[in-house]
Design a protein around this motif. Structure first.
Motif, mmCIF file in Angstrom:
data_model
loop_
_atom_site.group_PDB
_atom_site.id
_atom_site.type_symbol
_atom_site.label_atom_id
_atom_site.label_comp_id
_atom_site.label_asym_id
_atom_site.label_seq_id
_atom_site.Cartn_x
_atom_site.Cartn_y
_atom_site.Cartn_z
ATOM 1 N N GLU A 13 0.833 -1.206 0.000
ATOM 2 C CA GLU A 13 0.000 0.000 0.000
ATOM 3 C C GLU A 13 0.873 1.263 0.000
ATOM 4 O OE1 GLU A 13 -2.505 3.202 1.157
ATOM 5 O OE2 GLU A 13 -1.008 2.387 2.545
ATOM 6 N N HIS A 14 1.931 1.264 0.815
ATOM 7 C CA HIS A 14 2.855 2.407 0.811
ATOM 8 C C HIS A 14 3.566 2.534 -0.529
ATOM 9 C CE1 HIS A 14 3.149 4.411 4.780
ATOM 10 N NE2 HIS A 14 2.570 3.302 5.223
ATOM 11 N N ASN A 15 3.840 1.379 -1.179
ATOM 12 C CA ASN A 15 4.474 1.405 -2.502
ATOM 13 C C ASN A 15 3.542 2.049 -3.524
ATOM 14 O OD1 ASN A 15 6.305 0.656 -4.671
ATOM 15 N ND2 ASN A 15 4.857 -0.973 -5.168
ATOM 16 N N ARG A 16 2.259 1.697 -3.432
ATOM 17 C CA ARG A 16 1.281 2.266 -4.375
ATOM 18 C C ARG A 16 1.070 3.748 -4.134
ATOM 19 N NH1 ARG A 16 -1.505 -2.785 -3.986
ATOM 20 N NH2 ARG A 16 -2.590 -2.058 -2.134
ATOM 21 N N LYS A 17 0.930 4.089 -2.835
ATOM 22 C CA LYS A 17 0.641 5.484 -2.495
ATOM 23 C C LYS A 17 1.647 5.985 -1.466
ATOM 24 C CE LYS A 17 -4.139 4.619 -2.696
ATOM 25 N NZ LYS A 17 -5.206 4.369 -1.742
ATOM 26 N N PRO A 18 2.856 6.280 -1.901
ATOM 27 C CA PRO A 18 3.878 6.717 -0.936
ATOM 28 C C PRO A 18 3.501 8.038 -0.276
ATOM 29 C CG PRO A 18 4.688 6.926 -3.186
ATOM 30 C CD PRO A 18 3.388 6.210 -3.268
ATOM 31 N N ARG A 19 3.708 8.116 1.044
ATOM 32 C CA ARG A 19 3.422 9.336 1.799
ATOM 33 C C ARG A 19 4.583 10.325 1.635
ATOM 34 N NH1 ARG A 19 0.459 5.357 2.159
ATOM 35 N NH2 ARG A 19 -0.712 4.752 4.019
ATOM 36 N N ARG A 22 7.317 14.065 -2.329
ATOM 37 C CA ARG A 22 7.334 15.387 -2.958
ATOM 38 C C ARG A 22 8.666 16.062 -2.654
ATOM 39 N NH1 ARG A 22 6.594 18.218 1.906
ATOM 40 N NH2 ARG A 22 5.413 16.983 3.396
ATOM 41 N N SER A 57 10.235 14.746 3.620
ATOM 42 C CA SER A 57 9.653 14.240 2.372
ATOM 43 C C SER A 57 10.746 13.525 1.571
ATOM 44 C CB SER A 57 9.061 15.380 1.547
ATOM 45 O OG SER A 57 10.095 16.188 1.022
ATOM 46 N N GLN A 59 11.762 11.679 -2.600
ATOM 47 C CA GLN A 59 11.432 11.257 -3.964
ATOM 48 C C GLN A 59 12.509 10.300 -4.405
ATOM 49 O OE1 GLN A 59 10.740 14.604 -6.621
ATOM 50 N NE2 GLN A 59 8.552 14.245 -6.417
ATOM 51 N N LYS A 67 10.842 1.959 -1.520
ATOM 52 C CA LYS A 67 9.849 3.035 -1.544
ATOM 53 C C LYS A 67 8.963 3.004 -0.299
ATOM 54 C CE LYS A 67 7.612 4.995 -5.583
ATOM 55 N NZ LYS A 67 6.897 4.604 -6.806
ATOM 56 N N SER A 71 8.698 5.759 2.619
ATOM 57 C CA SER A 71 7.389 6.352 2.900
ATOM 58 C C SER A 71 7.029 6.204 4.384
ATOM 59 C CB SER A 71 6.334 5.677 2.021
ATOM 60 O OG SER A 71 5.042 6.054 2.436
#
Lengths: 153, 414
Positions: A13-19, A22, A57, A59, A67, A71
């Motif tokens: 889930e963190h891989n799909r939607k990393p917090r 930016r 943050s 990237q 990732k 995250s």
């Protein structure tokens, strides 16, 4: 050791939607981490105000493990004092190489315990540790503000 | 008709070939698809090395006693055997090295420092392995020369038009791979050599991924230097080959200094031994050479045409299976006939590292990463790819396991 222990749902889930994925224009610490073996790289930004990490943050390009680890690290560290963040980095880096009693610390670790599966996959430890090593570098006072250290050659 | 029959028979023989490979027998569940990194060893190679150690072992070229003479004889016989395998008539132009990397460093250093001057140009390609890139880059820096990199076509070939435009009368050397380790592209060696020859440039070919897979006739290939490693062609690690044109080798100063490579050593100066010894300083890797010669025997018994036919069949299958999986992108030439040994690919949404870990769970061994070709990865605009590579012992079942594993990864991350 099964793959499910490595690729737990929270990691996917963190891989799909990393917090906190930016750039940070007002950061006062910036560090580049990389894994020369596989070409993974991460850029980490921190805003440290006094003794507190007020924002963090990242990237970068990397596998799901690197990732997700980055995250989860940003989410865990934001708001902590520098000393707390350093202690956490020590603890997680120990966990990744199997040198932490995860069961005993499970409550304190919270979702970060999901990263412990990596310790059974020696080829993947570097993927998970990259962001935490970058954090250590960023929190090191001897590292000049905003200056990215040269990657090791 | 008889040829077709022979190929069919050879293919049937290949199906049971795994029995010749002790590691594959020991781990029947393993799907070893990393032969481009290193090949597994047939018992014949391991036996030959052991037999040498047990029968003829002493330091060669040294002792007046019979045992040392026998060791020398084994070493020189191995050299002749490997030369024959490569289509090299003058076996003394075949230098044993540690591997491709040392072979290429030898040329870039011994020839390069003597011949490349400030303002000269060195041409390499955008698909080179670091072993055929960094030595030339560093030579260019040391000599004040200009390193020029030939860009590739969309489908991962050397762009001959760009190469012709890049090579000038100032070009002293053109260095390129026969087969790309990361893409499998078979490069048109004769065409590239012709472009280089027109301006009198040295032609250096990295054959690490070609010698194990393609029938070679080096004397007719039109290159000045050809390098490869024994361990990728069923031989042991630590032995490799550099074949060079005699007149160039004779002109070139030595690469390393020490025992064996000298003729006379005076207080102030030294003179050099004849070829090939001039370039083989120190005690040589005789067992490695013996093992490599046994690997040549093994490959010749199969026949390089049959090796190629077997690998083409497997690559066809891999392209077909992977091509049917949504999100898979295969890099390099689309036509399997233009490739050798390698399928380089990515799966959308799944990093190659994660893919390799998931495949490993099913015993499928693939390489994930930049394949020691970071300049190529930048040109492909990917940080890494997954690479499956085949050889004489690879079966259709191995390739099918790869296909199943990639499907599984897609399911996990989907």
């Amino acid at each position: 050791m099964s793959l499910d222990a490595l690729y737990q749902e929270i990691i996917l889930e963190h891989n799909r939607k990393p917090r906190n994925f930016r750039e940070m224009p007002d950061a006062n610490r910036k560090v580049e981490g990389h894994n020369p073996l596989c070409g993974d790289q991460v850029t980490l930004w921190l805003r440290v105000d006094g003794d507190r990490v007020v924002d963090v943050s990242f990237q970068g390009l990397g596998c799901a493990i690197s990732k997700a680890s980055a995250s989860m690290m940003t989410a865990a560290v934001k708001g902590k004092t520098v000393a707390e963040a350093k202690a956490l980095a020590d603890e997680i880096l120990a966990m990744l190489i199997g040198k932490l009693d995860v069961e005993k610390e499970r409550q304190a670790l919270g979702s970060l315990a999901a990263l412990s599966g990596v310790s059974k996959f020696p080829q993947r430890v570097k993927c998970a540790s990259m962001a935490w090593h970058a954090l250590e570098t960023a929190l090191d006072e001897s590292n000049p503000e905003g200056a990215a250290p040269e990657p090791a050659r | 008709m008889t040829t077709l029959k022979a190929v069919a028979q050879a293919q049937a023989a290949l199906a049971s070939r795994r029995a010749d490979f002790p590691l594959l027998v020991k781990f029947p569940e393993l799907h070893y698809l990393d032969s481009a990194a290193t090949a597994q060893k047939p018992a014949a190679v391991l036996d030959a090395m052991r037999e040498y150690y047990e029968t003829d072992y002493a330091n060669p070229h040294r002792g007046a006693y019979d045992l040392s003479a026998r060791s020398t004889e084994r070493y020189e016989r191995a050299r002749k055997r490997v030369a024959k395998f490569l289509g090299v008539r003058d076996a003394d132009t075949l230098i044993f090295t540690r591997g491709t990397t040392e072979s290429l460093n030898l040329v870039a250093t011994a020839w390069g420092r003597a011949k490349v001057k400030s303002g000269d140009e060195i041409v390499v390609t955008g698909m080179e392995h670091h072993a055929n890139f960094v030595p030339w880059q560093q030579l260019a820096i040391a000599q004040g020369a200009d390193l020029r990199i030939c860009e590739l076509t969309e489908d991962g070939r050397i762009d001959l038009d760009r190469l012709r435009a890049l090579v000038t009368p100032k070009t002293r050397v053109v260095a390129f791979s026969h087969v790309s380790n990361a893409l499998g592209t078979i490069n048109p060696v004769r065409d590239i050599a012709a472009v280089a020859r027109k301006v009198g440039a040295l032609v250096v070919c990295d054959g690490a991924q070609a010698a194990p897979h393609l029938a070679l006739d080096l004397d007719a290939l039109g290159v000045d230097f050809y390098a490869f490693s024994g361990h990728k062609m069923l031989g042991p690690m630590g032995i490799g080959v550099l074949v060079g044109r005699r007149e160039i080798l004779e002109f070139m100063p030595p690469y390393q200094m020490g025992g064996d490579m000298i003729e006379f050593v005076y207080d102030e100066t030294s003179t050099w031994n004849v070829l090939p010894h001039k370039f083989e300083a120190g005690t040589p890797n005789v067992a490695g050479a013996v093992g490599l010669a046994a690997a040549c025997d093994y490959l010749d018994a199969i026949g390089m045409a049959a090796v190629r036919a077997h690998e083409q069949m497997l690559l066809e299958l891999a392209h077909k299976m992977l091509g049917e999986i949504p999100g898979v992108r295969i890099y390099g030439p689309a036509a399997v006939a233009d490739k050798s040994g390698v399928v380089s690919f990515t799966l959308e949404g799944v990093h190659p590292h994660d893919l390799a870990t998931i495949l490993d769970e099913d015993g499928v061994c693939v390489r994930a990463g930049h394949h020691c070709a970071q300049p190529l990865m930048r040109r492909l605009k990917v940080p890494a790819t997954a690479r499956a590579s085949v050889y004489v012992y690879t079966t259709a079942e191995d390739v099918e396991a790869l296909g199943r594993g990639v499907e599984r990864a897609r399911g996990m991350f989907g």
